[in-house]
Motif scaffolding. Structure first.
Motif, short mmCIF file in Angstrom:
data_model
loop_
_atom_site.label_atom_id
_atom_site.label_comp_id
_atom_site.label_asym_id
_atom_site.label_seq_id
_atom_site.Cartn_x
_atom_site.Cartn_y
_atom_site.Cartn_z
N ASN A 3 -9.62 -2.45 0.91
CA ASN A 3 -8.27 -1.94 1.03
C ASN A 3 -7.22 -2.91 0.52
O ASN A 3 -6.06 -2.55 0.41
CB ASN A 3 -7.95 -1.60 2.49
CG ASN A 3 -8.70 -0.37 2.95
OD1 ASN A 3 -8.99 0.51 2.16
ND2 ASN A 3 -9.02 -0.32 4.23
N PHE A 6 -2.87 -3.46 1.08
CA PHE A 6 -2.17 -2.20 1.34
C PHE A 6 -3.16 -1.04 1.46
O PHE A 6 -3.41 -0.33 0.48
CB PHE A 6 -1.18 -1.91 0.21
CG PHE A 6 -0.31 -3.10 -0.13
CD1 PHE A 6 0.76 -3.45 0.67
CD2 PHE A 6 -0.58 -3.87 -1.25
CE1 PHE A 6 1.55 -4.54 0.37
CE2 PHE A 6 0.22 -4.96 -1.57
CZ PHE A 6 1.29 -5.30 -0.75
N ASP A 8 -2.85 1.88 2.57
CA ASP A 8 -2.27 3.21 2.33
C ASP A 8 -1.67 3.34 0.92
O ASP A 8 -0.88 4.24 0.65
CB ASP A 8 -1.20 3.52 3.38
CG ASP A 8 -0.03 2.54 3.33
OD1 ASP A 8 -0.19 1.44 2.79
OD2 ASP A 8 1.05 2.90 3.83
N LEU A 9 -2.06 2.48 -0.01
CA LEU A 9 -1.50 2.43 -1.36
C LEU A 9 -1.74 3.72 -2.14
O LEU A 9 -2.85 4.26 -2.14
CB LEU A 9 -2.14 1.26 -2.12
CG LEU A 9 -1.59 0.96 -3.50
CD1 LEU A 9 -0.20 0.34 -3.38
CD2 LEU A 9 -2.53 0.03 -4.23
N ARG A 10 -0.69 4.21 -2.82
CA ARG A 10 -0.76 5.37 -3.71
C ARG A 10 0.15 5.10 -4.91
O ARG A 10 1.23 4.54 -4.75
CB ARG A 10 -0.27 6.65 -3.03
CG ARG A 10 -1.04 7.07 -1.80
CD ARG A 10 -2.40 7.67 -2.20
NE ARG A 10 -3.16 8.09 -1.04
CZ ARG A 10 -4.00 7.33 -0.35
NH1 ARG A 10 -4.17 6.07 -0.67
NH2 ARG A 10 -4.66 7.80 0.67
N HIS A 12 3.09 5.63 -7.50
CA HIS A 12 4.36 6.31 -7.32
C HIS A 12 5.08 6.57 -8.64
O HIS A 12 5.40 7.69 -8.96
CB HIS A 12 5.28 5.50 -6.40
CG HIS A 12 6.54 6.22 -6.05
ND1 HIS A 12 7.68 6.13 -6.81
CD2 HIS A 12 6.81 7.07 -5.04
CE1 HIS A 12 8.62 6.89 -6.27
NE2 HIS A 12 8.11 7.47 -5.20
#
Length: 159
Positions: A3, A6, A8-10, A12
């Motif tokens: 991970n 981060f 929760d990385l997406r 953008h």
């Protein structure tokens, strides 16, 4: 997969410096189907910014007063590798050859075509098939502000 910092990385957005905001909005809308999200002027830094969106991804366009064009080495995929930093934005499609022909028909500046795995990008005046060429697997072209953009065949890079 780790991970990193981060979990929760997406993805953008990606930011692109442009010479003409309205021209760039029209290009990204016509060629890729992006829609204008918003446009604003950042007066303290004499910059116009516009966000475009499509399918949860955004392109941020900047027009900065006094900005200079990209160095000629940055305009071709093979020589752009001579400079550190961000190289290009890439999108995947099922049929790269059809994309090449569509872009060529609309006068878009195609600067490199790859027609076989492991082969380098080659400049071609006309990317249309003529009986001597294999279908394109990937290609690079330039937008109106000389940003390198790559189109790759989705099946070559699917998860």
């Amino acid at each position: 997969m780790a991970n990193g910092f981060f979990p929760d990385l997406r993805p953008h957005h990606v930011g692109i410096s442009v010479a003409d905001t309205d021209e760039a909005i029209a290009f990204w809308s016509e060629v890729f189907g992006f829609e204008l999200d918003f446009k604003a002027e950042l007066k303290p830094i004499r910059t116009v910014v516009a966000f475009l969106k499509r399918d949860g991804f955004r392109i941020e366009l900047f027009r900065k007063e006094g900005a200079v064009p990209a160095h000629p080495d940055r305009l071709k995929p093979n020589t752009d590798l001579l400079t550190h930093g961000t190289k290009h934005i890439a999108f995947s499609v099922e049929d790269v050859q059809a994309a090449a022909e569509r872009l060529h028909a609309h006068g878009v500046r195609i600067v490199g075509v790859m027609r076989g795995k492991g082969t380098p990008m080659q400049a071609e005046e006309d990317p249309r098939l003529d009986g001597t060429k294999a279908p394109a697997m990937a290609l690079f072209f330039l937008d109106d502000s000389d940003t390198l953009i790559e189109i790759i065949r989705r099946s070559d890079f699917s998860d």
